[in-house]
Enzyme design. Structure first.
Site, PDB file in Angstrom:
ATOM      1  N   GLY A 121     -72.129   9.830  61.034  1.00  0.00           N
ATOM      2  CA  GLY A 121     -71.132  10.824  61.376  1.00  0.00           C
ATOM      3  C   GLY A 121     -70.124  10.280  62.355  1.00  0.00           C
ATOM      4  N   CYS A 140     -75.190  14.194  58.484  1.00  0.00           N
ATOM      5  CA  CYS A 140     -75.117  13.943  59.910  1.00  0.00           C
ATOM      6  C   CYS A 140     -76.312  13.140  60.390  1.00  0.00           C
ATOM      7  CB  CYS A 140     -75.078  15.279  60.660  1.00  0.00           C
ATOM      8  SG  CYS A 140     -73.784  16.401  60.084  1.00  0.00           S
ATOM      9  N   ASN A 148     -79.069  18.256  60.074  1.00  0.00           N
ATOM     10  CA  ASN A 148     -78.635  17.347  59.016  1.00  0.00           C
ATOM     11  C   ASN A 148     -79.122  17.928  57.700  1.00  0.00           C
ATOM     12  OD1 ASN A 148     -79.768  14.074  57.879  1.00  0.00           O
ATOM     13  ND2 ASN A 148     -77.929  15.202  57.326  1.00  0.00           N
ATOM     14  N   GLY A 149     -78.177  18.288  56.840  1.00  0.00           N
ATOM     15  CA  GLY A 149     -78.543  18.873  55.556  1.00  0.00           C
ATOM     16  C   GLY A 149     -77.565  19.946  55.151  1.00  0.00           C
ATOM     17  N   TYR A 156     -77.177   4.212  49.754  1.00  0.00           N
ATOM     18  CA  TYR A 156     -75.889   4.134  50.446  1.00  0.00           C
ATOM     19  C   TYR A 156     -75.928   4.443  51.927  1.00  0.00           C
ATOM     20  CZ  TYR A 156     -71.070   5.192  51.788  1.00  0.00           C
ATOM     21  OH  TYR A 156     -69.872   5.218  52.439  1.00  0.00           O
TER      22      TYR A 156
END
Length: 477
Positions: free
Chosen positions: A32, A5, A106-107, A249
């Protein structure tokens, strides 16, 4: 549940935070595409708006007008292995005796179930299967017994895994990065305040200046009036576990992460790719947009006469195939997404550059597209090592059974995707391009050894999962 995210937090002086948060989420939209949300606080009460969909669809002018306050946090989420309904949309908010709490994550935690079971036994009611809610409940409980810094430290002593968090406790905005620094988080200075964001591109969007990355294990507390921030180094580790795949990426190429501009890292990966496995062909072309910087570096390192050209045209109204939730949708999206430029390809030998091969579906279809367009030879070069294991830290790379590389040799993969040749970049070359030791990177998806204690998996370092229980409440003091 994996959470790949984007998070943001803002504290301003005498200006509404809603629109800067909204613009920041637009800058992080690539992280996201399933849901978007903002929580603000006006000094008296919390205001929240969280919706499914893209940022531009989740908010209208009236929504932003209702988000009163000069401080706030925001979140964008993408669909992964957890729930894909609104129950896991963020920021997550909770009210308790000591005030209101909002949290963006985020994670991915690897011990969320243990903590959830313990807290449920103590009377906490959960509304989702997400680990973000687990962090929020644990932090809320600790805030009943300790000040803000001690409460965060206690929670950090209990949660195990990767996390970059933006948190709102009443009107105070704070950011936390896990002790291994697995997920990115940075600090930016604005003309009238400060911002925390997953990537520096969000700071650029607000005409701000990147101050620095949040350090692994650090808590950053923004001053409520936007005048500055305080820093607390709550946990220190000998090794980091930065995710190399952020640079390969996921991150925007114009973002700076851990002092490295992503675009330049990708160009250097491309140069390393030529050094390790270059082959002279008529044309070098990227898979847009993911392979463009790699192909630029690769072509720059190649001998004169090797042409760099665009050979695939992208339909920009189709999202990333990598994060589409079903295989059927991924296969259909590849055909919708890319169309060959025949004049670049027909009668030519081609080197096709991409950042990774995950399931192999996209590579197979791209090679067939190029053959149909008249390519004489197609040599595929990949700017990352083979992905042989799933990611437990927040990128939805699927199971080992779905990955193409775990039980195949490179030659077998080449045969499967029907390329004339195939080469990947080595792990050592990735470490060199990032100017980091292998031991300071999370390489679990390409080695099968992880920087965290994950049940059933091997680890590449000495780690100890926290023991969950009443006694652990004091562990962080």
């Amino acid at each position: 549940m994996n959470e790949k995210c984007g998070v943001v937090g803002i504290a301003l002086d005498d200006r509404s935070a809603a629109r800067p948060l909204y613009y920041s989420l637009y800058a992080l939209q690539h992280r996201g595409q399933e849901s978007a949300g903002i929580i603000t606080h006006d000094g008296f009460q919390q205001h929240s708006h969280v919706e499914m969909g893209l940022v531009g669809d989740a908010f209208d002018p009236d929504d932003l007008e209702s988000l009163n306050g000069e401080n706030g946090i925001g979140h964008v989420r993408y669909p992964t292995a957890g729930s894909v309904d609104s129950s896991c949309a963020q920021p997550f908010s909770v009210s308790f005796k000591s005030g209101s709490l909002g949290l963006s994550h985020n994670g991915n935690l690897v011990n969320a179930d243990e903590i959830r079971d313990e807290l449920a036994g103590l009377g906490h009611a959960f509304t989702s299967d997400g680990d973000t809610e687990v962090i929020a409940h644990d932090l809320a409980r600790n805030l009943l017994e300790a000040d803000l810094v001690r409460a965060v430290k206690r929670t950090m002593s209990r949660i195990h895994g990767s996390y970059s968090l933006t948190i709102m406790h009443d009107e105070t905005v704070l950011g936390v990065r896990d002790p291994e620094g697995n997920r990115p988080l940075c600090i930016g200075e604005l003309e009238d305040g400060y911002v925390l964001a997953s990537e520096s591109a969000a700071i650029d969007t607000l005409d701000g200046e990147l101050v620095r990355d949040v350090k692994p294990g650090e808590l950053v507390v923004l001053h409520d009036d936007g005048s500055g921030f305080d820093s607390y180094q709550l946990v220190q580790r000998e090794q980091t576990a930065h995710c190399f795949f952020e640079h390969v990426y996921f991150a925007r190429p114009d973002s700076t992460i851990d002092d490295e501009l992503v675009y330049e890292v990708r160009r250097e990966l491309g140069r390393e790719l030529w050094s390790e496995s270059g082959i002279e062909t008529d044309v070098v072309m990227p898979v847009p947009d993911s392979g463009r910087a790699f192909a630029s570096g690769y072509a720059e390192a190649a001998p004169e006469g090797v042409e760099f050209a665009e050979g695939l045209m992208k339909n920009r109204y189709v999202g990333r195939t990598f994060i589409m939730p079903t295989q059927d949708e991924r296969e259909r999206a590849v055909r919708l997404k890319l169309n060959p430029i025949k004049s670049t390809i027909e009668g030519k030998t081609v080197t096709l550059i991409d950042d990774s091969i995950v399931r192999g579906t996209t590579s197979t279809q791209l090679i067939q597209l190029l053959r149909d367009a008249g390519a004489e030879e197609i040599h595929l070069r990949i700017g990352a090592p083979p992905i042989v294991a799933p990611c437990y830290m927040g990128i939805d790379m699927a199971t080992r059974e779905e990955l193409i590389a775990p039980d195949r040799s490179i030659e077998e993969i080449r045969d499967e995707i029907e390329a004339d040749s195939l080469s990947y970049l080595s792990i050592d070359a990735v470490a060199a391009a990032l100017d980091r030791s292998r031991s300071d990177l999370c390489l679990g998806c390409v080695t099968g050894e992880y920087p965290y204690d994950i049940e059933g998996e091997e680890t590449d370092r000495e780690v100890e999962r926290p023991q969950i229980g009443e006694s652990a409440l004091e562990a962080g003091d």
